[in-house]
Design a protein around this motif. Structure first.
Motif, mmCIF file in Angstrom:
data_model
loop_
_atom_site.group_PDB
_atom_site.id
_atom_site.type_symbol
_atom_site.label_atom_id
_atom_site.label_comp_id
_atom_site.label_asym_id
_atom_site.label_seq_id
_atom_site.Cartn_x
_atom_site.Cartn_y
_atom_site.Cartn_z
ATOM 1 N N PRO A 94 2.086 4.399 11.395
ATOM 2 C CA PRO A 94 1.993 5.177 12.400
ATOM 3 C C PRO A 94 1.907 6.573 12.049
ATOM 4 O O PRO A 94 1.101 7.683 12.432
ATOM 5 N N ASP A 95 2.350 7.104 10.871
ATOM 6 C CA ASP A 95 2.539 8.350 10.273
ATOM 7 C C ASP A 95 1.442 8.616 9.293
ATOM 8 O O ASP A 95 1.474 9.447 8.412
ATOM 9 N N CYS A 100 -1.677 11.641 4.969
ATOM 10 C CA CYS A 100 -2.982 12.092 4.434
ATOM 11 C C CYS A 100 -3.162 13.514 4.658
ATOM 12 O O CYS A 100 -3.640 13.972 3.526
ATOM 13 N N LYS A 101 -2.793 14.262 5.438
ATOM 14 C CA LYS A 101 -2.927 15.601 5.652
ATOM 15 C C LYS A 101 -1.892 16.296 4.490
ATOM 16 O O LYS A 101 -2.350 17.290 4.102
ATOM 17 N N LYS A 102 -0.712 15.758 4.265
ATOM 18 C CA LYS A 102 -0.057 16.258 3.322
ATOM 19 C C LYS A 102 -0.661 16.162 2.101
ATOM 20 O O LYS A 102 -0.565 17.624 1.025
ATOM 21 N N ALA A 103 -1.271 15.080 1.528
ATOM 22 C CA ALA A 103 -1.868 14.929 0.420
ATOM 23 C C ALA A 103 -3.186 15.878 0.235
ATOM 24 O O ALA A 103 -3.606 16.605 -0.766
ATOM 25 N N LEU A 104 -4.310 15.923 1.295
ATOM 26 C CA LEU A 104 -5.321 16.442 1.389
ATOM 27 C C LEU A 104 -5.074 18.137 1.238
ATOM 28 O O LEU A 104 -5.834 18.928 0.655
ATOM 29 N N PHE A 105 -4.056 18.451 2.222
ATOM 30 C CA PHE A 105 -3.858 20.197 2.187
ATOM 31 C C PHE A 105 -3.112 20.663 0.760
ATOM 32 O O PHE A 105 -3.408 21.635 0.540
ATOM 33 N N THR A 106 -2.614 19.717 0.227
ATOM 34 C CA THR A 106 -1.920 20.153 -0.902
ATOM 35 C C THR A 106 -3.144 20.348 -2.001
ATOM 36 O O THR A 106 -2.865 21.500 -2.876
ATOM 37 N N PRO A 134 1.158 13.358 13.855
ATOM 38 C CA PRO A 134 1.777 13.660 12.983
ATOM 39 C C PRO A 134 1.427 14.681 11.788
ATOM 40 O O PRO A 134 2.086 15.044 10.863
ATOM 41 N N GLY A 135 -0.038 14.646 11.664
ATOM 42 C CA GLY A 135 -0.367 15.750 10.649
ATOM 43 C C GLY A 135 0.004 16.966 10.766
ATOM 44 O O GLY A 135 0.104 17.667 10.015
ATOM 45 N N MET A 136 0.246 17.280 12.221
ATOM 46 C CA MET A 136 0.635 18.803 12.212
ATOM 47 C C MET A 136 1.909 19.164 11.669
ATOM 48 O O MET A 136 2.340 20.171 11.319
ATOM 49 N N GLU A 141 4.836 22.016 7.338
ATOM 50 C CA GLU A 141 5.988 21.866 5.908
ATOM 51 C C GLU A 141 5.168 22.731 4.775
ATOM 52 O O GLU A 141 5.712 23.393 4.198
ATOM 53 N N LEU A 142 3.878 22.763 4.835
ATOM 54 C CA LEU A 142 2.848 23.151 3.808
ATOM 55 C C LEU A 142 2.680 24.761 3.912
ATOM 56 O O LEU A 142 2.332 25.525 3.437
ATOM 57 N N GLY A 143 2.996 25.271 5.281
ATOM 58 C CA GLY A 143 2.654 26.645 5.684
ATOM 59 C C GLY A 143 1.388 26.771 5.993
ATOM 60 O O GLY A 143 0.808 28.221 5.865
ATOM 61 N N VAL A 144 0.657 25.873 6.464
ATOM 62 C CA VAL A 144 -0.966 26.091 6.592
ATOM 63 C C VAL A 144 -1.092 26.758 7.919
ATOM 64 O O VAL A 144 -0.146 26.487 9.089
ATOM 65 N N LYS A 145 -1.866 27.906 8.073
ATOM 66 C CA LYS A 145 -1.795 28.503 9.524
ATOM 67 C C LYS A 145 -2.818 27.710 10.398
ATOM 68 O O LYS A 145 -3.922 27.088 10.196
ATOM 69 N N SER A 146 -2.617 28.006 11.772
ATOM 70 C CA SER A 146 -3.488 27.282 12.929
ATOM 71 C C SER A 146 -3.872 28.561 13.848
ATOM 72 O O SER A 146 -3.039 28.561 14.909
#
Length: 270
Positions: A94-95, A100-106, A134-136, A141-146
């Protein structure tokens, strides 16, 4: 542009200027397309778009993203990445989106820094806040801006502003990565991703724009289209079954609830 939207647009530009040199994760969808154009107009050379070339993005969307950047002279870097190799991703928990987003945005943040951009942003809008995403959490956590969320722009408002800016994406159907077509817990494979992609492309040739082909098990396809497009599916029933069989589906169903974004999350709300 009415005063209310103009105020939000101006505020968005102020937010982008405060970021300084900015890299934006660009998918080619309605939101990120709007954001990169505003960023280019606002920041000029202090802006860079970064796209991820992954299995879960259809070829057509990759081509459209490339054409968009060429047309609007968006500076962009494309990073090729195998998301199926991310530990835990292919098992589709479910997460999955968080993983995915944690890895890609890293990776995006790493490349952005190498290019001299310390701030990374993405295109989530104000409507995304209430859904199960859950990607949000990974972005936070990574400090990505929205910035679109920060300024309170909704999807409809972004479409209105995109149309006024002359962007061809203003009426583009809402998209989601192909991995979202799988039942949680069902293993994601490159073969099944391609089955879904080919099936959706075929339905688009029939004149259906907003749709999803959900895959259940090895060979069942559940088609989601808007209620107004039910007639198109039923009129072309035999052809659809024949084409889907060629793709690898033995069973083809039409979801009577119609198209709804994130329908695979319904099982989590029980």
């Amino acid at each position: 542009m009415n005063d209310f939207l103009e105020e939000k647009y101006i505020k968005l530009q102020e937010i982008l200027r405060n970021y300084g040199r900015l890299a934006i994760a660009f998918s080619g969808g309605v939101d990120s397309s709007f954001l990169v154009v505003v960023a280019k107009r606002t920041l000029g050379r202090d802006f860079l778009a970064i796209s991820m070339d992954i299995h879960s993005v259809p070829l057509l969307e990759k081509e459209e993203a490339e054409e968009f950047c060429e047309r609007f002279e968006i500076p962009r870097i494309v990073l090729k990445y195998d998301e199926l190799s991310i530990p835990g991703f292919a098992e589709n928990p479910p997460d999955r989106c968080y993983i995915c987003k944690k890895a890609l945005f890293t990776e995006i943040m790493k490349r952005a820094k190498e290019e001299g951009f310390d701030v990374v942003a993405e295109g989530s809008n104000a409507d995304d806040v209430g859904d199960y995403r859950p990607g949000m959490k990974a972005l936070s956590e990574l400090g990505v801006k929205s910035p679109l969320t920060e300024v309170g722009l909704t999807k409809e408002e972004i479409r209105i502003l995109s149309k006024e800016l002359g962007l061809p994406t203003w009426d583009k159907p809402s998209k989601a990565c192909l991995s979202s077509r799988f039942v949680y817990g069902e293993r994601i494979t490159e073969e099944k991703l391609r089955m879904v992609e080919i099936a959706e492309v075929y339905l688009q040739t029939l004149g259906i724009e907003q749709l999803r082909v959900r895959i259940h098990g090895e060979n069942l396809a559940r088609i989601e289209v808007e209620q107004k497009d039910f007639e198109i599916v039923l009129e072309n029933k035999k052809k659809i079954i024949s084409e889907f069989k060629k793709i690898g589906f033995l069973y083809v169903t039409l979801d009577l609830k119609g198209f709804r974004s994130g329908s695979m999350n319904e099982v989590l709300k029980k």
